[in-house]
Design a protein around this motif. Structure first.
Motif, PDB file in Angstrom:
ATOM      1  N   ALA A   1       0.849  -1.194   0.000  1.00 56.51           N
ATOM      2  CA  ALA A   1       0.000   0.000   0.000  1.00 56.51           C
ATOM      3  C   ALA A   1       0.879   1.237   0.000  1.00 56.51           C
ATOM      4  CB  ALA A   1      -0.920   0.018   1.217  1.00 56.51           C
ATOM      5  N   LEU A   2       0.376   2.299  -0.593  1.00 59.75           N
ATOM      6  CA  LEU A   2       1.048   3.590  -0.596  1.00 59.75           C
ATOM      7  C   LEU A   2       0.488   4.453   0.525  1.00 59.75           C
ATOM      8  CD1 LEU A   2       2.975   5.663  -1.976  1.00 59.75           C
ATOM      9  CD2 LEU A   2       1.022   6.339  -3.392  1.00 59.75           C
ATOM     10  N   LYS A   3       1.369   5.166   1.228  1.00 53.31           N
ATOM     11  CA  LYS A   3       0.968   6.059   2.318  1.00 53.31           C
ATOM     12  C   LYS A   3       1.576   7.442   2.095  1.00 53.31           C
ATOM     13  CE  LYS A   3      -1.046   2.730   4.752  1.00 53.31           C
ATOM     14  NZ  LYS A   3      -2.513   2.725   5.013  1.00 53.31           N
ATOM     15  N   PHE A   4       0.930   8.450   2.708  1.00 48.87           N
ATOM     16  CA  PHE A   4       1.423   9.824   2.676  1.00 48.87           C
ATOM     17  C   PHE A   4       1.799  10.279   4.087  1.00 48.87           C
ATOM     18  CE2 PHE A   4      -1.403  11.060  -1.225  1.00 48.87           C
ATOM     19  CZ  PHE A   4      -0.502  10.435  -2.074  1.00 48.87           C
ATOM     20  N   PRO A   5       2.940   9.891   4.617  1.00 50.54           N
ATOM     21  CA  PRO A   5       3.341  10.415   5.930  1.00 50.54           C
ATOM     22  C   PRO A   5       3.574  11.919   5.831  1.00 50.54           C
ATOM     23  CG  PRO A   5       5.185   9.308   4.864  1.00 50.54           C
ATOM     24  CD  PRO A   5       3.975   9.033   4.020  1.00 50.54           C
ATOM     25  N   HIS A   6       3.244  12.648   6.884  1.00 53.55           N
ATOM     26  CA  HIS A   6       3.356  14.105   6.797  1.00 53.55           C
ATOM     27  C   HIS A   6       3.365  14.725   8.191  1.00 53.55           C
ATOM     28  CE1 HIS A   6      -0.958  13.273   7.136  1.00 53.55           C
ATOM     29  NE2 HIS A   6      -1.079  14.478   7.694  1.00 53.55           N
ATOM     30  N   ARG A   7       3.709  16.009   8.212  1.00 52.96           N
ATOM     31  CA  ARG A   7       3.611  16.835   9.406  1.00 52.96           C
ATOM     32  C   ARG A   7       2.900  18.120   9.024  1.00 52.96           C
ATOM     33  NH1 ARG A   7       5.114  12.565  10.651  1.00 52.96           N
ATOM     34  NH2 ARG A   7       6.759  11.934  12.119  1.00 52.96           N
ATOM     35  N   THR A   8       2.254  18.766   9.986  1.00 53.85           N
ATOM     36  CA  THR A   8       1.522  20.006   9.730  1.00 53.85           C
ATOM     37  C   THR A   8       2.048  21.125  10.632  1.00 53.85           C
ATOM     38  OG1 THR A   8      -0.181  19.384  11.336  1.00 53.85           O
ATOM     39  CG2 THR A   8      -0.552  18.752   9.037  1.00 53.85           C
ATOM     40  N   GLY A   9       1.516  22.321  10.388  1.00 50.41           N
ATOM     41  CA  GLY A   9       1.868  23.465  11.235  1.00 50.41           C
ATOM     42  C   GLY A   9       3.299  23.924  11.082  1.00 50.41           C
TER      43      GLY A   9
END
Length: 565
Positions: free
Chosen positions: A68-76
């Motif tokens: 599966a493909l995932k979009f790990p990320h951070r915000t702010g």
């Protein structure tokens, strides 16, 4: 004049008549299964798009259960490195950096939606012509911006927009014929998809000697060679990072151009079931001992290369070091009588090397006979009689060979027919020209004239010329000379690049024509890494500056008549 005598001719092997796509398809890629359905591949091309290229590919068979493909990320405004993203999901097999962000704030600048939650809409005036999407059923692809122009109209719950597609339906995406797209080379990260449902992560290194980076036009061709139908460019440059599970150190397999890992707000990662296979024979290059990068023809030196055994089987007498790219070619640095063959320095120092231990290969290289300064690029790989070629071929040994080193005073003149004229170059900036005025400083040729350029910098631009001699290591008095020609100007900049650094001074060319003018006394290394530059950077008046000659006088030489100086 082009300094033909000192141009470094980089020798590459095996370019042949293949197209760039054929080179990719026929290359002996190193490949390792890192999870079920996930393979990391690597190859260094000595001549792809007429340049050296380091290419990393993670190929994911999305037909395999558990991928599966995932979009790990951070915000702010929070940013982290790609290895940190790799820890966000269990069973992450590979990860790369994501789309573009605003450096001062760390915020994503292109449309970004994850699992139905909008993270960011595209900022004004930011390019976002393509995106990677993850459908509700897990299907992934790269797509074009909707006809409405609004990414929110896409039905997939996860959408990561980026600046420009590379391929769409197997065809080149029609971006403008501008340098940004067609010729500007940088490190690149991109994502592609094949018609048989394979996802491709690609990282191309750049901004270093053995990795030129690619233009977006070249990236389109790269993905065609990899069999992609659709492809999308992501953030690149210093952000380009590929993490591969199980690789040494921090598992980053490429060489980020910043010299360290850049923190980014988004990434793409692939999760997959752990691999059940192991590699009986595998190796990783650890490093090479300090070596002399400049040699004189016929000179020899000893180098040691270190490789680590990453396979499950021990190495023994059948494990040897051999030339690569092309494999088993005759080495230009072959030392007769000391190598096992012209293509193999020989066996490792140790009689056997267990799993996880290092093997060292110590061998002598000989600088070949050359008539001009020539740079030889050699690469080596570990080969086992049972296991074949082991590991990615990631080493380079670059040796610049000099045809010889002059003794006594070294004089460089600037016109055809002069002494060592090949060591002079004023093509660094255009519009130097010949002038009939001859410089009569002692030792210069008579009646060959000089070279000159404008001092009117705001009109004519920066003008530079350089003297680059081949020297023995030592201390030299450095002199320059110019003719008594018309319209000469003061404040002419001279820069001496020497073993201890750089020295800059201004000279008045309205004075002291036809004599040797001392710039100072400096130490130089063996070879041609020292230079004397003259330019118009400190003057902006109508007029001219002149180059007739430079002289380097070894401090050990005997001067019979000091009045000449």
């Amino acid at each position: 004049m082009l300094a033909a005598a000192v141009l470094a001719v980089v020798l590459t092997v095996g370019a042949g008549a293949q197209t760039d796509i054929e080179k990719m398809q026929n290359a002996p890629w190193f490949a390792r299964e890192i999870a079920q359905g996930v393979t990391w591949k690597y190859y260094h091309f000595d001549n792809l798009f007429s340049s050296e290229q380091d290419v990393h590919v993670t190929e994911v068979d999305m037909n395999v259960a558990g991928t599966a493909l995932k979009f790990p990320h951070r915000t702010g405004g929070t940013r982290v490195t790609v290895p940190t993203f790799a820890a966000d999901f269990a069973n992450t097999a590979a990860a790369i950096n994501g789309n573009f962000s605003h450096p001062p704030t760390g915020e994503v600048v292109q449309f970004f939606r994850v699992d139905g939650t909008l993270i960011m809409a595209t900022w004004p005036d930011v390019q976002d012509e393509g995106a990677v999407v993850i459908a509700a059923d897990g299907f992934t692809d790269t797509v074009l911006r909707p006809g409405s122009g609004n990414w929110a109209d896409r039905t997939e719950p996860s959408v990561m927009a980026s600046n420009v597609p590379l391929l769409n339906g197997g065809a080149h995406y029609p971006f403008p014929n501008q340098a940004f797209y067609m010729s500007d080379r940088h490190p690149r990260t991109a994502v592609g998809k094949t018609t048989d449902n394979k996802l491709l992560f690609v990282a191309v290194d750049g901004r270093r000697t053995n990795a030129a980076g690619m233009s977006l036009a070249e990236m389109r061709i790269l993905f065609q060679g990899l069999g992609a139908n659709n492809a999308l460019n992501m953030d690149g440059g210093g952000s380009t990072t590929m993490w591969v599970k199980g690789e040494p150190g921090n598992s980053v397999v490429n060489v980020p151009s910043d010299g360290s890992l850049r923190a980014v707000p988004t990434g793409l990662s692939v999760v997959a079931n752990p691999s059940t296979s192991t590699m009986a024979y595998d190796a990783r290059y650890i490093g090479v001992s300090a070596y002399q990068a400049t040699m004189i023809k016929g000179e020899t030196q000893t180098v040691t290369m270190t490789f680590r055994n990453y396979g499950t089987n021990a190495w023994g007498p059948g494990t040897t070091l051999r030339t690569t790219e092309a494999r088993d070619r005759t080495s230009s640095l072959f030392t007769n009588g000391q190598w096992a063959s012209p293509s193999s320095p020989g066996t490792m120092t140790q009689p056997s090397v267990a799993t996880g231990a290092n093997a060292t290969f110590t061998f002598t290289i000989t600088a070949p006979d050359v008539s001009t300064v020539t740079t030889f690029t050699e690469s080596f790989g570990v080969h086992d009689a049972t296991g074949g070629w082991l590991g990615p071929e990631q080493n380079r040994l670059r040796i610049t060979v000099l045809p010889g080193v002059p003794t006594g005073n070294v004089i460089i003149e600037t016109r055809a027919g002069g002494q060592n004229v090949g060591w002079y170059d004023d093509t660094l900036a255009s519009n130097f020209a010949d002038v009939a005025s001859n410089c009569t400083a002692p030792g210069l040729s008579s009646a060959i004239g000089s070279r000159y350029a404008s001092t009117f910098r705001s009109v004519a631009g920066l003008k530079r010329a350089q003297f680059r001699p081949i020297l023995n290591a030592g201390t030299y008095n450095v002199y320059v000379a110019w003719p008594a020609a018309g319209n000469r100007r003061a404040n002419i900049t001279y820069i001496v690049n020497h073993a201890g650094g750089q020295h800059t001074q201004l000279l008045d060319q309205t004075q002291n024509a036809n004599t040797w003018v001392l710039l100072g006394t400096y130490a130089f290394n063996t070879g041609n890494d020292g230079s004397i530059e003259v330019n118009n950077s400190s003057v902006d008046l109508s007029g001219s500056f002149y180059t007739a000659g430079a002289m380097l006088e070894p401090m050990t030489s005997v001067v019979n008549d000091w009045s000449l100086y």
